[in-house]
Each structure stands twice: as structure tokens, then as C-alpha cells.
Design a protein around this motif. Structure first.
Motif, mmCIF file in Angstrom:
data_model
loop_
_atom_site.group_PDB
_atom_site.id
_atom_site.type_symbol
_atom_site.label_atom_id
_atom_site.label_comp_id
_atom_site.label_asym_id
_atom_site.label_seq_id
_atom_site.Cartn_x
_atom_site.Cartn_y
_atom_site.Cartn_z
ATOM 1 N N UNK A 15 0.833 -1.204 0.000
ATOM 2 C CA UNK A 15 0.000 0.000 0.000
ATOM 3 C C UNK A 15 0.870 1.258 0.000
ATOM 4 N N UNK A 16 1.931 1.248 0.795
ATOM 5 C CA UNK A 16 2.819 2.416 0.851
ATOM 6 C C UNK A 16 3.488 2.656 -0.500
ATOM 7 N N UNK A 17 3.831 1.586 -1.171
ATOM 8 C CA UNK A 17 4.476 1.712 -2.482
ATOM 9 C C UNK A 17 3.543 2.392 -3.480
ATOM 10 N N UNK A 18 2.289 1.945 -3.518
ATOM 11 C CA UNK A 18 1.343 2.524 -4.480
ATOM 12 C C UNK A 18 0.875 3.919 -4.058
ATOM 13 N N UNK A 19 0.833 4.185 -2.759
ATOM 14 C CA UNK A 19 0.501 5.545 -2.324
ATOM 15 C C UNK A 19 1.575 6.526 -2.778
ATOM 16 N N UNK A 20 2.822 6.095 -2.728
ATOM 17 C CA UNK A 20 3.920 6.962 -3.170
ATOM 18 C C UNK A 20 3.994 7.043 -4.689
ATOM 19 N N UNK A 21 3.452 6.027 -5.374
ATOM 20 C CA UNK A 21 3.534 5.966 -6.838
ATOM 21 C C UNK A 21 2.163 5.647 -7.435
ATOM 22 N N UNK A 22 1.205 6.543 -7.285
ATOM 23 C CA UNK A 22 -0.155 6.231 -7.775
ATOM 24 C C UNK A 22 -0.208 5.983 -9.271
ATOM 25 N N UNK A 23 0.720 6.581 -10.033
ATOM 26 C CA UNK A 23 0.726 6.373 -11.476
ATOM 27 C C UNK A 23 1.048 4.914 -11.808
ATOM 28 N N UNK A 24 1.786 4.227 -10.943
ATOM 29 C CA UNK A 24 2.087 2.817 -11.173
ATOM 30 C C UNK A 24 0.895 1.941 -10.800
ATOM 31 N N UNK A 25 0.129 2.376 -9.812
ATOM 32 C CA UNK A 25 -1.113 1.675 -9.483
ATOM 33 C C UNK A 25 -2.060 1.699 -10.676
ATOM 34 N N UNK A 26 -2.143 2.853 -11.343
ATOM 35 C CA UNK A 26 -3.024 2.992 -12.505
ATOM 36 C C UNK A 26 -2.608 2.017 -13.601
ATOM 37 N N UNK A 27 -1.314 1.872 -13.814
ATOM 38 C CA UNK A 27 -0.825 0.986 -14.884
ATOM 39 C C UNK A 27 -0.956 -0.490 -14.503
ATOM 40 N N UNK A 28 -0.567 -0.826 -13.272
ATOM 41 C CA UNK A 28 -0.451 -2.232 -12.896
ATOM 42 C C UNK A 28 -1.758 -2.842 -12.378
ATOM 43 N N UNK A 29 -2.626 -2.035 -11.778
ATOM 44 C CA UNK A 29 -3.868 -2.557 -11.221
ATOM 45 C C UNK A 29 -5.073 -2.201 -12.095
ATOM 46 N N UNK A 30 -5.102 -0.957 -12.599
ATOM 47 C CA UNK A 30 -6.236 -0.537 -13.429
ATOM 48 C C UNK A 30 -6.012 -0.845 -14.909
ATOM 49 N N UNK A 31 -4.783 -1.241 -15.270
ATOM 50 C CA UNK A 31 -4.454 -1.599 -16.659
ATOM 51 C C UNK A 31 -4.668 -0.431 -17.624
ATOM 52 N N UNK A 32 -4.277 0.759 -17.197
ATOM 53 C CA UNK A 32 -4.400 1.952 -18.031
ATOM 54 C C UNK A 32 -3.012 2.555 -18.233
#
Length: 206
Positions: free
Chosen positions: A1-18
Motif C-alpha cells: 500500500x505504501x508503495x502505491x501511495x507513493x507511486x499512484x501512477x504505477x497503481x493505474x498501470x499495474x492494477x487498473x491496466x491503463x
């Protein structure tokens, strides 16, 4: 969670597939890390889509988030939620498992997450009084009466997110602040929205 909070743009790519463009990555990052955010852009740049993405990221990574979205009209405010339902959810099976309810109707528009977060569209009128939120999004804020923003919309921010660990003294310094996000297409200098953009610019350089 801390990793994706610091890097929300990576959450968008890796989890939302955008896949985001560079400027979108910068904006998503800034929306996550700053409590006051204002974005003026040309029409057709995808402000509502970007806002929808951010709201999803915030609700997933910060369980218990309460987000109110308003705009020049109730129909326009619902567009942000519609983009989540029609454009973002179909791309991510993981996201679909995280959402417990998605209701976008004539009288109510709300998306609920299993972690306790929700996103609600609200009309920019006095009838919206009484809601409590910890994040407000004003899409096309130049179309909203500034008095409504100050006397109604901002009053929603009476409920900072309060996860249970904050009840422990050793974590009391981690108390979160509420967030305000303003988006708009460019408009004339005689609008109140221009003065607000100027104030944000001055504070940015300060």
C-alpha cells in the motif's frame, strides 16, 4: 500500500491496466501528494477521466475515503462516476472485485468500495447540505457559484479520514488533512475562477 501511495501512477498501470501519458502521471502524482490541487486545461484533454482515475486510486489505497464530486450541474458531476463505471471498471477485474455498489441514477449517483470508501455526485445547490467528506472535487469549477463552494461544498470537509490506528498515541502525528481538487477548462480573466487560479499559482511558487 505504501508503495502505491507513493507511486499512484504505477497503481493505474499495474492494477487498473491503463497506460498514462507523462503529463497524466505527473498530475495523478500531484493530486495524491498535495492537499490543494487546481488544474486548468484545454477542452478535450480528459480532465474528467483523470479525475475519475484519481478518485478510484484514492478510494482503494485509503480505505474509508469519502469523496464528493460536484460540477456546474448534477448531470455533469455524474459524468465522473459514469467514466468509472463505463471506462475504468471494464479494464480491471481487480477493481471490479473491490467495488460493492455502483449506482448512477436520476436521483442518486454513488460508487461504494468494500474498504468503506465511497464517491458521490452532488448538485451544486443548497440541497446538498449535511454531507460529510474528506475530499471534494469541483469539476469545471468556474461554472459553480463561488458562494455555493464556500458555504456548502467546503462545509462537507468536516470529517477527516480516521483509520483506527490513529486512536493510538504513537500514531497521532499521522493525522491526515482533507483535500480540495479544482478542475476547469480555460476561461476569461473576468471570472472569479481566474482569481482562484492566480492565488494557487502564487502559493505554488511560495
Amino acid at each position: 500500500a505504501s508503495y502505491y501511495r507513493a507511486n499512484p501512477q504505477r497503481f493505474v498501470k499495474e492494477i487498473l491496466n491503463i497506460n498514462l501519458k507523462l503529463f497524466q502521471k505527473i498530475l495523478i502524482w500531484a493530486m495524491m501528494h498535495y492537499n490543494y490541487f487546481l488544474f486548468i486545461a484545454a477542452r478535450g484533454l480528459g480532465k474528467s477521466y483523470l479525475t475519475a482515475m484519481f478518485c478510484v486510486v484514492r478510494c482503494v489505497l485509503y480505505p474509508g475515503s469519502k469523496i464528493v464530486v460536484t460540477s456546474g450541474s448534477y448531470k455533469q458531476a455524474k459524468e465522473v462516476l459514469s467514466k468509472i463505471q463505463d471506462e475504468i471498471m471494464p479494464k480491471s477485474a481487480i477493481l471490479r472485485t473491490m467495488i460493492s455498489e455502483c449506482k448512477i441514477g436520476q436521483n442518486e449517483a454513488i460508487i461504494r468500495f468494500r474498504g468503506g470508501s465511497w464517491i458521490r455526485a452532488v448538485a451544486p445547490t443548497d440541497t446538498g447540505r449535511g454531507l460529510r467528506a474528506n475530499l471534494i472535487v469541483c469539476d469545471e469549477y468556474r461554472q459553480i457559484d463561488p458562494n455555493i463552494i464556500s458555504t456548502v461544498v467546503k462545509r462537507f470537509l468536516a470529517s477527516p479520514r480516521h483509520p483506527n490506528y490513529l486512536n493510538k498515541p504513537e500514531y497521532s502525528h499521522l493525522q491526515e488533512r482533507n483535500k480540495e481538487i479544482y478542475m476547469s477548462s480555460a476561461w476569461f480573466k473576468d471570472s472569479w475562477a481566474y482569481e482562484k487560479a492566480q492565488a494557487y499559482t502564487v502559493n505554488f511558487f511560495d
